[in-house]
Design an enzyme around this catalytic site. Structure first.
Site, PDB file in Angstrom:
ATOM      1  N   TRP A 102      -6.472  -2.339   2.252  1.00 62.92           N
ATOM      2  CA  TRP A 102      -5.768  -1.195   2.484  1.00 62.92           C
ATOM      3  C   TRP A 102      -4.603  -1.626   1.090  1.00 62.92           C
ATOM      4  O   TRP A 102      -4.127  -0.483   0.882  1.00 62.92           O
ATOM      5  CB  TRP A 102      -5.253  -1.563   3.203  1.00 62.92           C
ATOM      6  CG  TRP A 102      -6.244  -0.700   4.624  1.00 62.92           C
ATOM      7  CD1 TRP A 102      -6.646  -1.779   5.595  1.00 62.92           C
ATOM      8  CD2 TRP A 102      -7.042   0.546   4.443  1.00 62.92           C
ATOM      9  NE1 TRP A 102      -7.557  -1.236   6.150  1.00 62.92           N
ATOM     10  CE2 TRP A 102      -8.255   0.422   5.734  1.00 62.92           C
ATOM     11  CE3 TRP A 102      -6.800   1.783   3.756  1.00 62.92           C
ATOM     12  CZ2 TRP A 102      -8.353   1.651   5.431  1.00 62.92           C
ATOM     13  CZ3 TRP A 102      -7.696   2.778   3.478  1.00 62.92           C
ATOM     14  CH2 TRP A 102      -8.331   2.042   4.916  1.00 62.92           C
ATOM     15  N   ASP A 172       3.528  -0.845   4.770  1.00 58.85           N
ATOM     16  CA  ASP A 172       2.334   0.035   5.451  1.00 58.85           C
ATOM     17  C   ASP A 172       2.036  -1.034   6.777  1.00 58.85           C
ATOM     18  O   ASP A 172       1.245  -1.940   6.651  1.00 58.85           O
ATOM     19  CB  ASP A 172       0.748  -0.149   4.733  1.00 58.85           C
ATOM     20  CG  ASP A 172      -0.372   0.863   5.519  1.00 58.85           C
ATOM     21  OD1 ASP A 172      -0.202   0.647   6.857  1.00 58.85           O
ATOM     22  OD2 ASP A 172      -1.267   0.620   5.000  1.00 58.85           O
ATOM     23  N   LYS A 196      -3.959   3.691  15.830  1.00 52.28           N
ATOM     24  CA  LYS A 196      -4.020   2.354  16.566  1.00 52.28           C
ATOM     25  C   LYS A 196      -3.497   1.775  17.246  1.00 52.28           C
ATOM     26  O   LYS A 196      -4.100   1.207  18.519  1.00 52.28           O
ATOM     27  CB  LYS A 196      -4.395   1.003  15.321  1.00 52.28           C
ATOM     28  CG  LYS A 196      -5.345   1.732  13.917  1.00 52.28           C
ATOM     29  CD  LYS A 196      -4.450   0.405  12.386  1.00 52.28           C
ATOM     30  CE  LYS A 196      -5.690   1.220  11.488  1.00 52.28           C
ATOM     31  NZ  LYS A 196      -7.241   1.010  11.606  1.00 52.28           N
TER      32      LYS A 196
HETATM   33  C1  LIG Z   1      -3.142  -0.613   7.253  1.00 51.39           C
HETATM   34  C2  LIG Z   1      -4.131   0.044   6.783  1.00 51.39           C
HETATM   35  N1  LIG Z   1      -3.458   0.842   6.258  1.00 51.39           N
HETATM   36  C3  LIG Z   1      -4.119   2.118   5.854  1.00 51.39           C
HETATM   37  C4  LIG Z   1      -4.760   2.875   6.562  1.00 51.39           C
HETATM   38  C5  LIG Z   1      -5.968   4.186   6.516  1.00 51.39           C
HETATM   39  O1  LIG Z   1      -5.120   4.583   7.352  1.00 51.39           O
HETATM   40  P1  LIG Z   1      -5.647   7.200   7.260  1.00 51.39           P
HETATM   41  O2  LIG Z   1      -6.877   6.613   7.183  1.00 51.39           O
HETATM   42  O3  LIG Z   1      -4.999   7.330   8.502  1.00 51.39           O
HETATM   43  O4  LIG Z   1      -5.587   7.511   6.206  1.00 51.39           O
HETATM   44  C6  LIG Z   1      -5.306   1.657   7.419  1.00 51.39           C
HETATM   45  C7  LIG Z   1      -6.561   2.601   8.218  1.00 51.39           C
HETATM   46  O5  LIG Z   1      -7.092   1.510   8.599  1.00 51.39           O
HETATM   47  C8  LIG Z   1      -5.437   0.780   7.585  1.00 51.39           C
HETATM   48  O6  LIG Z   1      -5.336  -0.053   8.428  1.00 51.39           O
END
Ligand SMILES: Cc1ncc(COP(=O)(O)O)c(C=O)c1O
Length: 361
Positions: A102, A172, A196
């Site tokens: 991520w 994040d 989550k």
């Molecule tokens: C740490 C992290 N950042 C970003 C995301 C992406 O999130 P979204 O699908 O809400 O854009 C996720 C999704 O699993 C994630 O676990």
């Protein structure tokens, strides 16, 4: 009813009392004589709900007065680009610590709209550890440093109290928000998708210090401008009202259960139980992550023989343990242990794992 223990990485388990309340509100919400998804986002009841969402989140996370709390759309993925667009000017550099899937993605997206620099990456170690702080090459005067304190796919979590001097830290926290107390003051921005630990997909939390809110990296349409979102109290346009409602209920649930300190205690106990089962399996199960950085939220593990994966998945599902398949980037299994997963769910999982190992040798 045949609800099972849901180990999905997201969208993921929601506390059952929340689902019961939401079921009722889907037909009739409070005194509205209509469903929660049928009423105007400009109406008194919904505006009061947004206020409640704000105040609950502020109280749970201990958000200081000089920080704004926004609820926006587009997921964490939109924030990968929206944050640099707002807080980095054309000559500024955004620093990135790459610790897994991520943060790598956050960096790649930011690089399409801003100048970036990777301060360190755990890729050479297959993202099983976090580069030592001494090895980070921070840019003096960077617009911000971006970190991902919990990597949902690799199962790597690190102390989010990152010290970057005067550079604001952008975190994040999509997969560990509300899982433990956080000192918000150590961050310029905290953002997280709701799906989550916080509620239903569709809503994204952004907590930001007001001096960053006032930054104008470049002219942007209102819909991408944090200051405009803040001015309209997160109601610049029609929000995902049901996701707002679910999140408000989840926050109430967290508070009623004892707040984030209690969530942290439970999350530690759940993770300890699962890691002990993995480590005590004589190599039948294995987690590859440096023990200092093992995630309490997402626990990837492999079986000693990948040929058993399918049997593990089908038998675990039959035993009432859902969504244990690992992400394809890592393989094997992954158990996500967010706030709504009870200790009993983890106990059932470790008992199943021991039984599976006995039966399949
Ligand atoms: C740490 C992290 N950042 C970003 C995301 C992406 O999130 P979204 O699908 O809400 O854009 C996720 C999704 O699993 C994630 O676990």
């Amino acid at each position: 009813m045949s609800r099972a223990y849901n180990f999905s990485a997201g969208p993921s388990a929601i506390p059952e009392p929340v689902l019961h309340r939401a079921r009722d509100a889907l037909l009739e919400w409070g005194d509205e004589r209509a469903s929660v998804i049928e009423v105007s986002h400009r109406g008194k009841a919904f505006v009061a709900l947004v206020d409640q969402l704000q105040s609950s989140l502020r109280a749970l996370l201990g958000v200081p007065d000089d920080y704004s709390v926004l609820f926006v759309q587009g997921g964490a993925t939109q924030q990968f680009a929206q944050i640099p667009m707002n807080i980095a000017g054309p000559d500024d550099i955004g620093d990135y610590l790459i610790t897994g899937h991520w943060s790598r993605k956050a960096h790649a997206e930011a690089a399409t709209v801003a100048r970036t620099h990777v301060v360190a990456s755990g890729e050479a170690a297959n993202f099983t550890t976090v580069p030592d702080r001494a090895q980070w090459s921070l840019t003096p005067g960077a617009a911000y440093l971006h970190v991902t304190p919990n990597e949902t796919i690799q199962g790597v979590e690190f102390d989010d109290a990152v010290d970057a001097g005067a550079t604001p830290v952008v975190a994040d926290m999509s997969s560990n928000i509300l899982s433990r107390p956080v000192d918000v003051r150590r961050f310029g921005i905290i953002y997280a998708g709701a799906q989550k630990n916080m509620g239903a997909a569709g809503l994204t939390l952004v907590v930001m210090r007001d001096d960053l809110l006032a930054r104008r990296g470049r002219p942007l349409p209102n819909i991408f401008t944090f200051a405009a979102q803040a001015k309209e109290k997160s109601l610049l346009n029609t929000p995902p009202t049901f996701a707002f409602y679910i999140t408000a209920l989840v926050l109430e649930w967290v508070a009623a259960e004892g707040g984030v300190a209690e969530m942290a205690r439970r999350n530690r106990a759940k993770a300890d139980m699962l890691y002990a089962a993995i480590d005590g399996s004589n190599g039948y199960y294995r987690n590859p992550v440096d023990v200092r950085y093992r995630s309490r939220m997402n626990v990837p593990f492999t079986l000693h023989d990948a040929a058993l994966d399918e049997a593990f998945l089908s038998e675990s599902k039959a035993a009432g343990l859902l969504a244990l398949k690992g992400h394809k980037a890592v393989g094997g299994m992954r158990a996500s242990l967010y706030n709504a997963m009870p200790l009993d769910g983890v106990r059932t999982l470790v008992e199943f794992m021991a039984d599976f190992a006995r039966r399949h040798g």
